[in-house]
Structures are given as structure tokens and as C-alpha cells.
Design a protein around this motif. Structure first.
Motif, PDB file in Angstrom:
ATOM      1  N   SER A   2      71.385 -25.610  35.075  1.00 40.87           N
ATOM      2  CA  SER A   2      71.847 -26.628  36.012  1.00 40.87           C
ATOM      3  C   SER A   2      70.874 -27.805  36.031  1.00 40.87           C
ATOM      4  O   SER A   2      69.672 -27.621  35.980  1.00 40.87           O
ATOM      5  N   PRO A   3      71.416 -29.031  36.065  1.00 46.33           N
ATOM      6  CA  PRO A   3      70.516 -30.191  36.087  1.00 46.33           C
ATOM      7  C   PRO A   3      69.709 -30.221  37.386  1.00 46.33           C
ATOM      8  O   PRO A   3      70.211 -29.880  38.441  1.00 46.33           O
ATOM      9  N   SER A   4      68.480 -30.622  37.263  1.00 47.98           N
ATOM     10  CA  SER A   4      67.647 -30.684  38.467  1.00 47.98           C
ATOM     11  C   SER A   4      67.909 -31.979  39.213  1.00 47.98           C
ATOM     12  O   SER A   4      68.320 -32.981  38.629  1.00 47.98           O
ATOM     13  N   ASP A  94      83.798 -39.644  29.068  1.00 44.73           N
ATOM     14  CA  ASP A  94      82.581 -39.114  28.435  1.00 44.73           C
ATOM     15  C   ASP A  94      81.567 -40.224  28.187  1.00 44.73           C
ATOM     16  O   ASP A  94      80.367 -40.024  28.362  1.00 44.73           O
ATOM     17  N   GLU A  95      82.048 -41.402  27.785  1.00 41.85           N
ATOM     18  CA  GLU A  95      81.140 -42.538  27.574  1.00 41.85           C
ATOM     19  C   GLU A  95      80.530 -42.990  28.896  1.00 41.85           C
ATOM     20  O   GLU A  95      79.371 -43.388  28.948  1.00 41.85           O
ATOM     21  N   MET A  96      81.315 -42.909  29.979  1.00 42.50           N
ATOM     22  CA  MET A  96      80.787 -43.266  31.298  1.00 42.50           C
ATOM     23  C   MET A  96      79.680 -42.303  31.698  1.00 42.50           C
ATOM     24  O   MET A  96      78.629 -42.717  32.191  1.00 42.50           O
ATOM     25  N   LEU A  97      79.892 -41.008  31.478  1.00 38.92           N
ATOM     26  CA  LEU A  97      78.865 -40.014  31.805  1.00 38.92           C
ATOM     27  C   LEU A  97      77.611 -40.239  30.962  1.00 38.92           C
ATOM     28  O   LEU A  97      76.490 -40.095  31.459  1.00 38.92           O
ATOM     29  N   ALA A  98      77.793 -40.610  29.689  1.00 38.60           N
ATOM     30  CA  ALA A  98      76.645 -40.888  28.813  1.00 38.60           C
ATOM     31  C   ALA A  98      75.909 -42.142  29.278  1.00 38.60           C
ATOM     32  O   ALA A  98      74.674 -42.191  29.244  1.00 38.60           O
ATOM     33  N   LEU A  99      76.654 -43.164  29.719  1.00 42.42           N
ATOM     34  CA  LEU A  99      76.039 -44.394  30.230  1.00 42.42           C
ATOM     35  C   LEU A  99      75.175 -44.082  31.440  1.00 42.42           C
ATOM     36  O   LEU A  99      74.066 -44.597  31.571  1.00 42.42           O
ATOM     37  N   PHE A 100      75.668 -43.215  32.325  1.00 41.37           N
ATOM     38  CA  PHE A 100      74.897 -42.848  33.515  1.00 41.37           C
ATOM     39  C   PHE A 100      73.587 -42.183  33.112  1.00 41.37           C
ATOM     40  O   PHE A 100      72.532 -42.502  33.641  1.00 41.37           O
ATOM     41  N   THR A 105      76.512 -31.897  37.372  1.00 38.70           N
ATOM     42  CA  THR A 105      77.432 -30.790  37.616  1.00 38.70           C
ATOM     43  C   THR A 105      78.844 -31.372  37.727  1.00 38.70           C
ATOM     44  O   THR A 105      79.011 -32.580  37.972  1.00 38.70           O
ATOM     45  N   PRO A 106      79.875 -30.537  37.576  1.00 40.48           N
ATOM     46  CA  PRO A 106      81.250 -31.057  37.676  1.00 40.48           C
ATOM     47  C   PRO A 106      81.528 -31.822  38.976  1.00 40.48           C
ATOM     48  O   PRO A 106      82.187 -32.862  38.951  1.00 40.48           O
ATOM     49  N   ASN A 107      81.029 -31.346  40.115  1.00 38.56           N
ATOM     50  CA  ASN A 107      81.252 -32.074  41.375  1.00 38.56           C
ATOM     51  C   ASN A 107      80.556 -33.425  41.366  1.00 38.56           C
ATOM     52  O   ASN A 107      81.084 -34.412  41.888  1.00 38.56           O
ATOM     53  N   CYS A 111      81.549 -38.032  41.310  1.00 37.96           N
ATOM     54  CA  CYS A 111      80.873 -39.183  41.934  1.00 37.96           C
ATOM     55  C   CYS A 111      80.645 -40.282  40.894  1.00 37.96           C
ATOM     56  O   CYS A 111      80.858 -41.464  41.149  1.00 37.96           O
ATOM     57  N   CYS A 112      80.196 -39.879  39.715  1.00 37.80           N
ATOM     58  CA  CYS A 112      79.901 -40.823  38.642  1.00 37.80           C
ATOM     59  C   CYS A 112      81.175 -41.481  38.111  1.00 37.80           C
ATOM     60  O   CYS A 112      81.173 -42.667  37.802  1.00 37.80           O
TER      61      CYS A 112
END
Length: 151
Positions: A2-4, A94-100, A105-107, A111-112
Motif C-alpha cells: 500500500s502506498p504510504s 492512466d495518463e492522469m494517474l501517471a501525471l499525478f 489506492t483505488p479510493n 480523488c485524483c
């Protein structure tokens, strides 16, 4: 794994949260939309100014919510300025998540991706021609001007 929480608040994320790019309302917006994440209450409003040839001349956001929703909105409007509508439509979740950046986590991904979802719908939501930028103005809504903008 899990990401910290520490990873989520990387320096570039905090920079966009504390000193956001184009936060506020755009008076000359041609397109606009707003949405919220019902799970956590994050709200994002996006205003766009599109050129006649379908380029994003300006992109602004406003809203309230967690660091992730607000920072990702800032990153997204900065990334999309100058892009064509075609480039915007091809910009994936997926590109948006990579930009962030930080793994979420999925929840937290919801938000992102809130601003990404609002941006995708904003290009189909022209602002009325009354000049005040209020799409809820009295009077009938019609899609006449948007047809030439999207051709």
C-alpha cells in the motif's frame, strides 16, 4: 504494498496544492462543468476557453477537497493548456494517474480522477452566450454555438 501517506504528499503534489496553477473562475470561459465525489465530498469546477480551431487557450479550476483532488486539478489544467480537443480526448485516466505521480489506492484514485472526469465533460458543456458565464441563467438552453466549435 500500500502506498504510504508520505509518498502521496511528494513535493510536486504539495506545490500544486499550496500554489495551484490557474485556480479561480475564468470570466471568458466558453465551456464549463462541475462535479463532486460523493464518497468524500471533493468538488471541482473547470472553466475552459476554447479557440475556434478547437484548442484549449485557457483552463482554470476551482473547488474544495483533499490535497489529491485539488493538486491533481492544478496539474491537469496546466497540462491541458494549448492542447487540442483531440489530444484532450486521448488523455486517458492512466495518463492522469501517471501525471499525478504517487501510487494511489483505488479510493484515492477517485480523488485524483475527479478533475479528469470533469474536464472530459466540460468540453461538451458550452457556456451560454449571455456573457455572464452562468449556464443556469434563465431562458432556454440550445446547442447552436457548440456545433461549430466541435466540428
Amino acid at each position: 504494498m500500500s502506498p504510504s501517506e508520505h509518498d502521496i504528499y511528494e513535493e510536486h503534489v504539495l506545490d500544486h496544492y499550496e500554489d495551484p496553477y490557474h485556480r479561480g473562475l475564468l470570466e471568458q470561459a466558453t465551456h464549463s462543468d462541475e462535479g463532486k465525489n460523493p464518497l468524500c465530498g471533493d468538488v471541482i469546477h473547470i472553466d475552459l476557453k476554447l479557440s475556434e480551431d478547437g484548442k484549449i487557450v485557457e483552463a482554470w479550476f476551482d473547488g474544495e477537497g483533499c490535497v489529491i483532488s485539488q493538486a491533481s486539478a492544478s496539474m491537469l489544467v496546466e497540462q491541458m493548456e494549448g492542447k487540442t480537443l483531440e489530444e484532450l480526448k486521448e488523455f486517458s485516466a492512466d495518463e492522469m494517474l501517471a501525471l499525478f505521480g504517487p501510487k494511489l489506492t483505488p479510493n484515492r484514485q477517485k480523488c485524483c480522477l475527479l478533475s479528469w472526469r470533469i474536464l472530459q465533460s466540460a468540453v461538451h458543456s458550452p457556456v451560454n452566450d449571455s456573457g455572464d458565464g452562468d449556464p443556469d441563467d434563465d431562458g432556454p438552453q440550445f446547442g447552436g454555438p457548440s456545433l461549430s466549435e466541435e466540428s
